[in-house]
Design a protein around this motif. Structure first.
Motif, PDB file in Angstrom:
ATOM      1  N   SER A 160       0.795  -1.233   0.000  1.00 36.08           N
ATOM      2  CA  SER A 160       0.000   0.000   0.000  1.00 36.08           C
ATOM      3  C   SER A 160       0.822   1.274   0.000  1.00 36.08           C
ATOM      4  N   TYR A 161       2.142   1.162  -0.192  1.00 32.56           N
ATOM      5  CA  TYR A 161       2.993   2.359  -0.115  1.00 32.56           C
ATOM      6  C   TYR A 161       4.093   2.347  -1.180  1.00 32.56           C
ATOM      7  N   ILE A 162       4.298   3.518  -1.762  1.00 31.52           N
ATOM      8  CA  ILE A 162       5.434   3.786  -2.652  1.00 31.52           C
ATOM      9  C   ILE A 162       6.088   5.063  -2.145  1.00 31.52           C
ATOM     10  N   ILE A 163       7.421   5.065  -2.052  1.00 33.97           N
ATOM     11  CA  ILE A 163       8.112   6.265  -1.576  1.00 33.97           C
ATOM     12  C   ILE A 163       8.916   6.907  -2.705  1.00 33.97           C
ATOM     13  N   ASN A 164       9.129   8.201  -2.571  1.00 35.24           N
ATOM     14  CA  ASN A 164      10.112   8.913  -3.389  1.00 35.24           C
ATOM     15  C   ASN A 164      11.416   8.808  -2.610  1.00 35.24           C
TER      16      ASN A 164
ATOM     17  N   LEU B 116      13.874   9.884   1.557  1.00 32.78           N
ATOM     18  CA  LEU B 116      14.127   8.902   2.605  1.00 32.78           C
ATOM     19  C   LEU B 116      15.173   9.415   3.587  1.00 32.78           C
ATOM     20  N   ASN B 117      14.839   9.373   4.873  1.00 36.40           N
ATOM     21  CA  ASN B 117      15.758   9.827   5.919  1.00 36.40           C
ATOM     22  C   ASN B 117      16.441   8.652   6.608  1.00 36.40           C
ATOM     23  N   SER B 118      15.686   7.649   7.031  1.00 33.37           N
ATOM     24  CA  SER B 118      16.276   6.497   7.703  1.00 33.37           C
ATOM     25  C   SER B 118      15.396   5.274   7.525  1.00 33.37           C
ATOM     26  N   TYR B 119      16.014   4.098   7.602  1.00 30.92           N
ATOM     27  CA  TYR B 119      15.310   2.830   7.461  1.00 30.92           C
ATOM     28  C   TYR B 119      15.725   1.933   8.615  1.00 30.92           C
ATOM     29  N   GLU B 120      14.745   1.420   9.347  1.00 29.82           N
ATOM     30  CA  GLU B 120      15.019   0.551  10.490  1.00 29.82           C
ATOM     31  C   GLU B 120      14.472  -0.834  10.171  1.00 29.82           C
ATOM     32  N   PRO B 121      15.337  -1.731   9.657  1.00 32.61           N
ATOM     33  CA  PRO B 121      14.883  -3.068   9.240  1.00 32.61           C
ATOM     34  C   PRO B 121      14.233  -3.852  10.367  1.00 32.61           C
TER      35      PRO B 121
ATOM     36  N   ARG C  64      10.829  -2.816  10.594  1.00 31.76           N
ATOM     37  CA  ARG C  64      10.158  -2.847   9.288  1.00 31.76           C
ATOM     38  C   ARG C  64       9.438  -1.525   9.004  1.00 31.76           C
ATOM     39  N   SER C  65      10.163  -0.458   9.172  1.00 32.51           N
ATOM     40  CA  SER C  65       9.591   0.862   8.901  1.00 32.51           C
ATOM     41  C   SER C  65      10.689   1.804   8.466  1.00 32.51           C
ATOM     42  N   LEU C  66      10.298   2.848   7.802  1.00 31.31           N
ATOM     43  CA  LEU C  66      11.249   3.871   7.395  1.00 31.31           C
ATOM     44  C   LEU C  66      10.663   5.239   7.718  1.00 31.31           C
ATOM     45  N   THR C  67      11.542   6.219   7.810  1.00 33.29           N
ATOM     46  CA  THR C  67      11.130   7.583   8.126  1.00 33.29           C
ATOM     47  C   THR C  67      11.550   8.501   6.994  1.00 33.29           C
ATOM     48  N   MET C  68      10.609   9.305   6.540  1.00 28.89           N
ATOM     49  CA  MET C  68      10.915  10.255   5.483  1.00 28.89           C
ATOM     50  C   MET C  68      11.478  11.535   6.102  1.00 28.89           C
TER      51      MET C  68
ATOM     52  N   PRO D 137      19.579   0.458  12.495  1.00 22.64           N
ATOM     53  CA  PRO D 137      18.925   1.391  11.573  1.00 22.64           C
ATOM     54  C   PRO D 137      19.905   1.979  10.568  1.00 22.64           C
ATOM     55  N   ILE D 138      19.415   2.264   9.383  1.00 25.65           N
ATOM     56  CA  ILE D 138      20.218   2.898   8.343  1.00 25.65           C
ATOM     57  C   ILE D 138      19.882   4.369   8.305  1.00 25.65           C
ATOM     58  N   ARG D 139      20.867   5.214   8.594  1.00 25.58           N
ATOM     59  CA  ARG D 139      20.672   6.664   8.579  1.00 25.58           C
ATOM     60  C   ARG D 139      21.252   7.215   7.292  1.00 25.58           C
ATOM     61  N   LEU D 140      20.460   8.005   6.578  1.00 21.09           N
ATOM     62  CA  LEU D 140      20.908   8.523   5.296  1.00 21.09           C
ATOM     63  C   LEU D 140      21.216  10.000   5.329  1.00 21.09           C
ATOM     64  N   ASN D 141      21.001  10.666   6.450  1.00 17.50           N
ATOM     65  CA  ASN D 141      21.234  12.108   6.498  1.00 17.50           C
ATOM     66  C   ASN D 141      22.586  12.404   7.104  1.00 17.50           C
TER      67      ASN D 141
END
Length: 248
Positions: free
Chosen positions: A192-196, A200-205, A208-212, A244-248
């Protein structure tokens, strides 16, 4: 991002290979111009002022590049300090003019800073420039700005898609599958979700969620976690799944 370099000096090439991350060398203006004509506009270009004995070869090349690419980041290097005045009078929009000084430490320090600034300028240009994208909406389509779209959501089994933009929410009628195929920045992370992915700011496997970047929380399903992992190009495939994967 590559740095396109115009110089016919073997010594210059040897030195520059040691300090530039991804240099692409050309010995003639025509070869450089031909290469630039085959890539997207907005490139970092380092020009030697003198090529094949012609003192103004670099300046003339800069003028030709500027005519076709207002976003090009042009850096000139020269042994002749007086050439700086001629470049200024020609109004070619040089990012920097660097005196070679026999390839001293100060020369390389200034060159590295100039290239870093050039890449930052290009990033800012791309971030601020609208990117039109036409999305299907029933039997017609609607025009959106991709740089303002954060993510898409839908109710399971519905063809009504909510477009979550920075400052508003709109609705279109299409399928998630068709949306994900519209642009390489659009990644499906859940049924139910597609992201740009640019937002994307971070992904926490583990969760099972990510933060924009906007603060929105988006779930990630096991089915789509693998493709998201490949998209992020994790440097260590054995990284703990709870980290968690931090992209910023």
């Amino acid at each position: 991002m590559p740095c396109y370099v115009l110089t016919d000096s073997g010594i210059a090439r040897r030195y520059l290979k040691k300090v530039l991350v991804n240099p692409v060398f050309f010995e003639t203006p025509s070869a450089l111009l031909h290469a630039l004509g085959r890539v997207k506009k907005g490139q970092v270009v380092l020009l030697d002022s003198t090529v094949r004995g012609f003192a103004t070869a670099g300046l003339q090349t800069a003028q030709l590049i500027r005519q076709h690419d207002p976003d090009a980041q042009l850096i000139m290097m020269s042994e002749d300090a007086s050439m700086a005045t001629r470049c200024f009078e020609a109004q070619v929009g040089l990012l920097d003019f660097i005196i070679k000084q026999e390839y001293s430490a100060s020369f390389f320090d200034r060159l590295i800073r100039a290239v870093s600034k050039a890449n930052l300028n290009l990033k800012r240009i791309l971030d601020l420039r609208p990117e039109p994208i036409r999305l299907p909406d029933g039997r017609t389509s609607r025009l959106f700005d991709l740089t303002r779209i954060v993510y898409f959501s839908t109710d399971s089994g519905s063809h009504h898609i909510f477009v979550h933009e920075i400052d508003r929410q709109r609705r279109i009628r299409t399928s998630m599958k068709e949306l994900a195929e519209r642009h390489s920045n659009l990644y499906r992370v859940h049924a139910s979700y597609i992201i740009n992915i640019a937002y994307l700011n971070s992904y926490e496997p583990g969760e099972r969620s990510l933060t924009m970047v906007t603060g929105h929380q988006v779930p990630v399903s096991r089915h789509y976690a693998g493709s998201l992992r490949n998209a992020l190009r994790w440097p260590n495939a054995k990284r703990a799944l709870t980290e968690p994967i931090r992209l910023n």
